[in-house]
Design an enzyme around this catalytic site. Structure first.
Site, mmCIF file in Angstrom:
data_model
loop_
_atom_site.group_PDB
_atom_site.id
_atom_site.type_symbol
_atom_site.label_atom_id
_atom_site.label_comp_id
_atom_site.label_asym_id
_atom_site.label_seq_id
_atom_site.Cartn_x
_atom_site.Cartn_y
_atom_site.Cartn_z
ATOM 1 N N GLU A 248 -1.390 -4.802 10.090
ATOM 2 C CA GLU A 248 -1.725 -3.997 8.911
ATOM 3 C C GLU A 248 -0.814 -4.460 7.793
ATOM 4 O O GLU A 248 0.401 -4.282 7.863
ATOM 5 C CB GLU A 248 -1.545 -2.505 9.203
ATOM 6 C CG GLU A 248 -2.224 -1.594 8.180
ATOM 7 C CD GLU A 248 -1.446 -1.454 6.883
ATOM 8 O OE1 GLU A 248 -1.914 -1.984 5.846
ATOM 9 O OE2 GLU A 248 -0.381 -0.837 6.896
ATOM 10 N N CYS A 282 1.393 0.553 0.738
ATOM 11 C CA CYS A 282 0.522 -0.624 0.786
ATOM 12 C C CYS A 282 -0.816 -0.372 0.121
ATOM 13 O O CYS A 282 -1.493 -1.313 -0.297
ATOM 14 C CB CYS A 282 0.347 -1.108 2.215
ATOM 15 S SG CYS A 282 -0.132 0.163 3.385
#
Length: 491
Positions: A248, A282
């Site tokens: 990720e 993110c």
């Protein structure tokens, strides 16, 4: 809870690491908040081997037994939430109000993981001709978990909880910038009654991480962090299809503005998208796409006006600020260099990002207009927002997809048809409408496409990469079928 020792945790024992000494530093005061030695090659090897020894006994426990230990960990999170939130704020610089929400997310992950395990990787049976079809799921074995610094409790927890629930054992390598949060968390696992060797903690930087990633006895690696490191791990795991790799990574995330009636509502969501956690999520908006013309001008003017009033201060300031510091003074300096490079290429500063205190991670929000400027497709992990003006929605969609990443995207608009087009045409794993990009649900998958991941979304879908399926056809005895295949004769 015990004071931080700076040790690693292997097979139920807290031991000094045998690698190089290192420390974590409070990003504003420069105070040392944790110090110890990194795990050496021998320490990492011992951690993996002890996790391997502990695997069979842990996987043989019933789901209810594993769940009971994990729920005991959740109760300890509740009992120690203020101490853990303080450590998160101390090491990361994020305000206490936000650190508390992180600990709450850690607690919330447990019931969600149990539900996801049962729904996605549980045990099912059905009748088929001549017997039963049975679907079971089995743990991989020893998995390495690499944690990031921006959510040092919640994000590794999002791998560890479902991994343990499925019956895996874990070797945890946290960010070298937040080792104290990791130590506190693992101490809670120990106190919860997790058997020795089921979770092991190896502290350290890239050398420790490389030792763990290349160890022959790990069965998988779960990583949350930068695209650069994630791609290196992907290359390293090439040719090893027997190992599960879940990545990720970040994004150069677009947020489109078009046809908004509530100006302040849209500005609020844009600010939350860009500057929450000092821009260190993110999913944060990195590129704001605003229409050319009067409406776009009004939106930007209000955005800059409100952004200039955002409060920035130390994590424990009273009253609490909206933004704390970025992770380090070094990170702040890199962001300031990135802003300067944009301006050198012809971009225009709408709101200058400034270092509010020398040699610290305290930065004010920055907004740069880069319309018509060719900039590198890069994630700048901090409070720096780039604006691009567009003529029509087709151009906005083209700009949104003009990135190798594909983590998050969104639109602020009263027009549902525009959102429908975005959902249809954008390449991103998380797509929001009139909500901040920083809002994501643990009850949904979390991940991206392109350079943002390797098609192993986490959150609710973490259960998928924590176990593998075993499909069986079963009957109580072997029986000759009523009809035989051509060419077979039992007479």
């Amino acid at each position: 809870m015990a004071n931080l020792t700076g040790n690693v945790y292997i097979d139920g024992l807290w031991l000094p690491g045998h690698g190089a000494p290192f420390e974590s530093v409070q990003p504003v005061t420069g105070e040392t908040v944790w110090d110890g030695n990194a795990a050496s090659l021998e320490d990492v090897d011992a951690a993996v081997r002890e996790a391997r020894k502990a695997f069979l006994a842990w996987r043989r426990k019933s789901l209810a037994e594993r769940q009971a230990v994990i729920e005991a960990f959740g109760e300890l999170l509740e009992a120690n939430k203020e101490e853990l939130a303080h450590q998160i704020g101390l090491e990361t610089g994020k305000p206490l109000w936000e650190s508390r929400t992180e600990v709450a997310a850690m607690m919330g992950k447990i019931p969600i993981s149990v539900k996801a395990y049962n729904e996605r990787t549980g045990h099912t049976e059905s009748d088929v001709a001549g017997g039963h079809a049975v679907l079971r799921h089995r743990p991989h074995g020893v998995v390495a978990v690499f944690g990031p610094y921006n959510f040092p409790g919640h994000l590794p927890n999002g791998h560890i909880v479902p991994a343990l629930l499925a019956g895996n054992t874990v070797v945890f390598k946290p960010s070298e910038l937040t080792p104290g949060v990791a130590e506190l968390t693992v101490r809670l696992w120990e106190k919860a009654g997790l058997p020795d060797g089921v979770i092991n903690l190896v502290q350290g930087g890239s050398d420790t991480g490389k030792c763990l990633a290349r160890h022959s006895l790990i069965d998988g690696l779960f990583f949350t962090g930068s695209s650069t490191v994630g791609h290196l791990l992907h290359e390293q795991f090439g040719g090893q299809p027997e190992k599960i790799l879940a990545l990720e990574m970040g994004g150069n995330n677009p947020l489109i503005v078009q046809n908004v009636s509530d100006l302040d509502g849209a500005v609020h969501h844009a600010l939350q998208s860009a500057f929450l956690s000092a821009g260190q999520r993110c999913t944060c908006a990195r590129r704001l796409l605003v229409p050319k013309g009067k409406k776009g001008d009004e939106f930007l003017a209000r955005l800059v006006e409100v952004a200039a009033r955002i409060t920035v201060a130390e994590f424990d300031a009273d009253p609490q600020p909206f933004m704390g510091s970025v992770i380090s003074a070094e990170a702040a300096n890199q962001l300031l260099k990135a802003q300067a490079a944009m301006l050198e290429k012809g971009a225009t500063s709408l709101l200058e990002m400034k270092q509010l205190k020398p040699d610290t991670g305290l930065l004010s929000p920055g907004i740069v207009d880069a319309t018509g400027i060719e900039l590198e497709d890069q994630e700048f992990f901090g409070p720096l927002l780039t604006v691009y003006r567009y003529k029509g929605f087709d151009e906005a969609l083209e700009l949104a997809n003009n990135t190798r990443y594909g983590l998050s995207a969104g639109i602020l608009s009263d027009d549902r048809k525009l959102y429908n087009r975005l959902v249809e045409e954008v390449r991103a794993g998380i797509v929001n409408w009139n909500r901040p990009l920083t809002g994501a649900s643990s009850a949904a998958p979390f991940g991206g496409v392109g350079a943002s991941g390797n098609h192993r979304p986490s959150a609710y879908y973490a259960a998928d990469y924590c176990a593998w399926p075993m499909a069986s056809l079963e009957a109580g005895k072997s029986e000759l079928p009523d009809s035989l295949a051509p060419g077979l004769n039992f007479d």
